[in-house]
Design an enzyme around this catalytic site. Sequence first.
Site, PDB file in Angstrom:
ATOM      1  N   ASP A 185       0.853  -1.190   0.000  1.00 33.24           N
ATOM      2  CA  ASP A 185       0.000   0.000   0.000  1.00 33.24           C
ATOM      3  C   ASP A 185       0.886   1.235   0.000  1.00 33.24           C
ATOM      4  O   ASP A 185       2.055   1.171   0.393  1.00 33.24           O
ATOM      5  CB  ASP A 185      -0.895   0.004   1.241  1.00 33.24           C
ATOM      6  N   TYR A 214     -13.301   5.625 -15.045  1.00 32.22           N
ATOM      7  CA  TYR A 214     -13.296   4.514 -14.090  1.00 32.22           C
ATOM      8  C   TYR A 214     -13.810   3.247 -14.759  1.00 32.22           C
ATOM      9  O   TYR A 214     -13.201   2.179 -14.651  1.00 32.22           O
ATOM     10  CB  TYR A 214     -14.159   4.889 -12.887  1.00 32.22           C
TER      11      TYR A 214
END
Length: 254
Positions: A37, A157
């Site tokens: 991450d 998206y």
Amino acid sequence: MGRLTGKVAIITGAGSGMGAEQARLFGKEGAKVVGADMNVEALQKVVDEIKADGGDAIAIKLNISSPEEWENAIHTAVETYGKVNVLVNTAGVAGPFVAKAHEHDPDEWDKLLAINLKGSFLGSKYAIPEMIKDGGGSIVTISSIAATLGGQGGTGYGAAKAGLIGLTKNIAVDYGKDNVRANVILPGQISTPMSASLETEEAKEIKQFYLNKTPLGHFGDPSDIANAALFLASDESNFITGVELPVDGGVMAN
């Protein structure tokens, strides 16, 4: 025995939301978890939780749009645990929910594709050779129902998420002979930090729009996606590759 005992699993976006839930579940099921991450502080908390629960995990800071950082992440996983068996491409970003094509900012478009599509390509590119060395593996990619339905997340998206389906199917065909499987999960609306914008008063009508399209009448939980990812990562799905699995409360049944 856990369903992932003996496997090494890399999970991107493991610092929060769906990725964090996957990391915790995979750790409970016996996997050695390599959590990745950009938010290292949040990621470390998840890794600490896994260890406190008796699991084995490490944290790696990773910008998934960077080839160099992916190479380093794979190297660290192999150096630490000796192999890579599972890759879960979860990390992603949301674009403007109502971004129509003629309104879409080109820079925002590039950002969405670089993170939501290129990131999963790079993870697969660098993980596959290690999977082949160990006799095979499983790639699970988190896309969205926006990949196949309009009006579910904005033009950029949706385009990026649709690309993940093509990526997955090509990997499934190209590497089936190497016992590398690739499948894609299509979540509907899931209650995560990414969808927090729908909880505002300004987004009340948009949220209701999505709820009205969901036969089960509520948003999903990150655990719903984690359970699906666990099945596809485990040997229980040994004869499943190249599939799109909706986890959407029935939206795609409409």
